[in-house]
Scaffold this motif. Structure first.
Motif, PDB file in Angstrom:
ATOM      1  N   TYR A   1      79.899 -97.388 -29.746  1.00 56.15           N
ATOM      2  CA  TYR A   1      79.881 -96.832 -28.393  1.00 56.15           C
ATOM      3  C   TYR A   1      78.660 -97.302 -27.595  1.00 56.15           C
ATOM      4  CZ  TYR A   1      83.223 -93.786 -30.700  1.00 56.15           C
ATOM      5  OH  TYR A   1      84.279 -93.305 -31.423  1.00 56.15           O
TER       6      TYR A   1
ATOM      7  N   GLY B   1      83.561-105.469 -31.174  1.00 57.63           N
ATOM      8  CA  GLY B   1      83.733-104.031 -31.260  1.00 57.63           C
ATOM      9  C   GLY B   1      82.976-103.230 -30.222  1.00 57.63           C
TER      10      GLY B   1
ATOM     11  N   ARG C   1      83.100-102.387 -27.092  1.00 61.74           N
ATOM     12  CA  ARG C   1      83.970-102.344 -25.916  1.00 61.74           C
ATOM     13  C   ARG C   1      83.329-101.625 -24.735  1.00 61.74           C
ATOM     14  NH1 ARG C   1      89.214-103.718 -27.211  1.00 61.74           N
ATOM     15  NH2 ARG C   1      89.655-103.906 -29.454  1.00 61.74           N
ATOM     16  N   SER C   2      82.315-100.805 -25.003  1.00 59.30           N
ATOM     17  CA  SER C   2      81.685-100.030 -23.924  1.00 59.30           C
ATOM     18  C   SER C   2      80.389-100.663 -23.428  1.00 59.30           C
ATOM     19  CB  SER C   2      81.398 -98.603 -24.416  1.00 59.30           C
ATOM     20  OG  SER C   2      82.577 -97.954 -24.827  1.00 59.30           O
TER      21      SER C   2
ATOM     22  N   ASN D   1      77.760-102.357 -21.376  1.00 55.97           N
ATOM     23  CA  ASN D   1      77.686-102.762 -19.974  1.00 55.97           C
ATOM     24  C   ASN D   1      76.371-103.454 -19.613  1.00 55.97           C
ATOM     25  OD1 ASN D   1      75.753-100.621 -19.413  1.00 55.97           O
ATOM     26  ND2 ASN D   1      77.497 -99.206 -19.423  1.00 55.97           N
TER      27      ASN D   1
ATOM     28  N   SER E   1      84.390-111.167 -26.440  1.00 55.43           N
ATOM     29  CA  SER E   1      84.519-109.862 -27.106  1.00 55.43           C
ATOM     30  C   SER E   1      83.920-108.724 -26.293  1.00 55.43           C
ATOM     31  CB  SER E   1      83.839-109.922 -28.481  1.00 55.43           C
ATOM     32  OG  SER E   1      82.442-110.172 -28.337  1.00 55.43           O
ATOM     33  N   ILE E   2      83.231-109.035 -25.207  1.00 55.23           N
ATOM     34  CA  ILE E   2      82.630-107.985 -24.360  1.00 55.23           C
ATOM     35  C   ILE E   2      83.088-108.218 -22.923  1.00 55.23           C
ATOM     36  CG2 ILE E   2      80.636-107.354 -25.753  1.00 55.23           C
ATOM     37  CD1 ILE E   2      79.039-109.511 -24.333  1.00 55.23           C
ATOM     38  N   ARG E   3      83.947-107.360 -22.442  1.00 60.61           N
ATOM     39  CA  ARG E   3      84.579-107.590 -21.148  1.00 60.61           C
ATOM     40  C   ARG E   3      84.224-106.543 -20.102  1.00 60.61           C
ATOM     41  NH1 ARG E   3      88.788-111.303 -21.195  1.00 60.61           N
ATOM     42  NH2 ARG E   3      89.197-112.213 -23.243  1.00 60.61           N
ATOM     43  N   ASN E   4      83.284-105.656 -20.406  1.00 61.36           N
ATOM     44  CA  ASN E   4      82.923-104.607 -19.439  1.00 61.36           C
ATOM     45  C   ASN E   4      81.466-104.695 -18.989  1.00 61.36           C
ATOM     46  OD1 ASN E   4      85.457-103.124 -19.309  1.00 61.36           O
ATOM     47  ND2 ASN E   4      85.061-102.578 -21.448  1.00 61.36           N
TER      48      ASN E   4
ATOM     49  N   SER F   1      85.754-113.336 -18.886  1.00 62.89           N
ATOM     50  CA  SER F   1      85.174-112.205 -19.604  1.00 62.89           C
ATOM     51  C   SER F   1      84.425-111.225 -18.708  1.00 62.89           C
ATOM     52  CB  SER F   1      84.217-112.714 -20.684  1.00 62.89           C
ATOM     53  OG  SER F   1      84.879-113.571 -21.579  1.00 62.89           O
TER      54      SER F   1
END
Length: 355
Positions: free
Chosen positions: A75, A96, A98-99, A101, A120-123, A144
């Motif tokens: 997280y 992994g 995903r959060s 930023n 693997s990191i899109r945010n 991405s």
């Protein structure tokens, strides 16, 4: 008795799990922040709490980031790895998260980034890659980072940057590109056009000072006149097509119509020092071009009118001069004839008088 001991043991294990914190770090369990700054670490610490939201690892001696290095903190939102000795980052290091930023990798010795790492990191909203040895960006960057607002690339070894890396970053607000050895040749025309559009829309860019060629050294790419890009005649149509494609992409994005992926192969322009004519991409340059063209056309028309008036006046004067010259020649001939006749008459009178 046994049940009470078992309950006590379970309670202790639960408390330890909730308050788990690496011994070399400091933890704020309420804010879910782990602070490991300046602890002389050579590796990513273990036994991190699963709910950790921020992990600060700057000012250590970490040399590399292995696969699934942050699997204990799925997280995680903020990851700061600035001011280490990182040279290698595994393509699956951030898998992994995903959060995530905010990712800070400034002040390391990273030379390149694998496209799988970024995929693997899109945010991400903040990405700091400054003060590294990066010579190029992977093609997956545009796909991405649709949410990216702040992007720092200053103090690296970039010589060029394809605008396709930036066009899809529709939320970008701040871009740092200074202190790179930019080679301001024809391959940078696309970036120049994109930067003009970006700043016109309110985006912030620090500077893009040219390092090559020598005639443009230390000049910001945005302030270099298009007339100085004069050597790439063969690529003019390629740039015109690219500009039309760029404008079409912008219109499609505004209408919400999907556009083909930017990962499609693009023909690479040859190394040279630019195309001959500018293709303005924003309203200010278009208006300026129209005004300048109007002024030049007006001056040319005035010069042509003046030449025509001068020619007509000269022709009229010459015609009048020729008429007067012909008239004088006729009068001179008539007077000469009259004198000749008078002389003959006087001669006859003398001859008659003698006879």
């Amino acid at each position: 008795m046994t049940g009470g001991l078992f309950l006590t043991l379970c309670t202790l294990l639960l408390v330890q799990a909730v308050s788990s914190c690496p011994k070399e770090c400091g933890c704020d369990n309420n804010a879910k922040v782990v602070d490991c700054r300046g602890r002389g670490l050579y590796d990513i610490p273990h036994k991190l709490h699963r709910d950790t939201l921020e992990l600060h690892l700057q000012d250590n001696h970490i040399r590399g980031i292995g696969s699934m290095a942050f699997r204990e903190t799925p997280y995680l939102r903020v990851l700061d790895l600035a001011n280490n000795s990182i040279t290698m980052v595994s393509p699956s290091a951030l898998l992994g998260l995903r959060s995530l930023n905010t990712l800070i990798l400034a002040n390391n010795t990273i030379r390149e980034l694998d496209r799988r790492l970024l995929g693997s990191i899109r945010n991400l909203t903040h990405l700091d890659l400054s003060h590294n040895n990066i010579v190029g960006l992977p093609g997956a960057l545009a796909d991405s980072f649709h949410h990216l607002t702040h992007f720092s690339l200053h103090y690296n070894r970039l010589t060029k940057l394809d605008r396709t890396h930036l066009e899809a970053l529709g939320n970008l607000q701040v871009l740092h590109l200074a202190s790179n050895p930019w080679k301001c040749d024809c391959n940078m025309i696309g970036l120049k056009l994109w930067l003009e559009t970006f700043t016109f829309k309110g985006g912030v860019v620090d500077a893009v000072p040219c390092h090559e060629p020598y005639a443009m050294r230390n000049r910001d790419l945005r302030s270099v006149p298009y007339e100085l890009f004069h050597s790439c005649m063969s690529t003019s149509y390629n740039y015109l097509f690219a500009n039309i494609q760029h404008m079409e992409r912008q219109q499609r994005l505004l209408r919400g119509v999907p556009y083909p992926s930017l990962d499609a192969p693009v023909e690479q322009e040859p190394e040279c020092e630019a195309k001959p004519k500018p293709r303005p991409i924003n309203l200010r340059h278009a208006i300026a071009t129209v005004i300048i063209t109007g002024i030049v056309c007006g001056v040319v028309c005035l010069m042509m009118l003046a030449a025509a008036v001068y020619g007509c006046a000269y022709a009229a004067v010459m015609a009048k001069y020729q008429r007067e010259l012909k008239k004088r020649e006729e009068e001179a001939g008539r007077m000469e004839k009259e004198n000749s006749e008078n002389k003959e008459g006087a001669k006859e009178l003398r001859e008659n008088a003698i006879a």
